[in-house]
Design a protein around this motif. Sequence first.
Motif: not given
Length: 284
Positions: A206-214, A221-233, A265-271
């Motif tokens: 029940n945590f969440k892992i955000t996804v930002d590929p570069r 550059h990044s990419s469209p249509n990514n979905e963050d990871m959520t737990y599957s029982s 853990k982790g940070e947003d990607v910015t300039e």
Amino acid sequence: MKTLKYILAIFFLSVSFVSCSSEDENPTVEQNPVEGLTMIYEIPAADHTVQIYSEKQNLEVGYNEILIRIKNLASDTYVANAAPNWMPIMHMETMQHSAPHSMLTNTDESTVYKGHIVFQMASNDTEYWEVVFNYSLNGQQKEEALRVAVSLPTDELNKTQVFMGSDDTRYVLAYVNPKDPKVAVNDLQAVLYKMENMMSFPIVENFKITVDPRMPGMGNHSSPNNEDMTYSSATKMYDGKLSLTMTGYWRINLKLLNANGEILKGEDVTEANPESSLYFELEF
């Protein structure tokens, strides 16, 4: 009447011949439940052997899916209902610890048992991994210990993160899928464990892992249509979507959030901050 009986006899013989020929032309092919896998280890015992299979040629730091079979030498058959379990142990010079691992469960074939181990570190000449197997055979409990070699990934890409969260808990995050990434929106999977003590690594739910590929080599550059990871029982993994718009080297920047939405853990990607401290690497 004799002529009719003769014709009927010829007819039934013809049908029988066609039926037998058809069966001979299409024999039942028995499926090999470990086809395409490599038997990386075999533990010989007096009356049986334990066979260990993997998609890889050897065990590596990170996520390893492993299958085992137990062969009864007396009957020359593989054992069902062995109820196996296992414990990976790292023998270091001054201490011992385990590794995150799943239970061993039956596959569609009742004599094949599957699970995974996330090795956090490679073995060397003085520090080594051992996997202890316990199982039932002919009504008796058995135990076998196997020393295994664990190497760094041959591609040298980071797909396993061992880190201390802001909640003072040590976590192990490991990449699972896609095994063969494509220029497409890929199904993304990872496993997340926490260290309860040196021998216990329970699954984190029940945590969440955000996804930002570069792509660092392409202006980040990044990419469209990514979905963050959520737990599957159902899978006991974290599932999401990973959009890859071209081949090359990708850094999958991640953030781990607890059930309250707090960043552990982790940070947003910015300039000003081009990469997160929590990430996976891919190249294809």
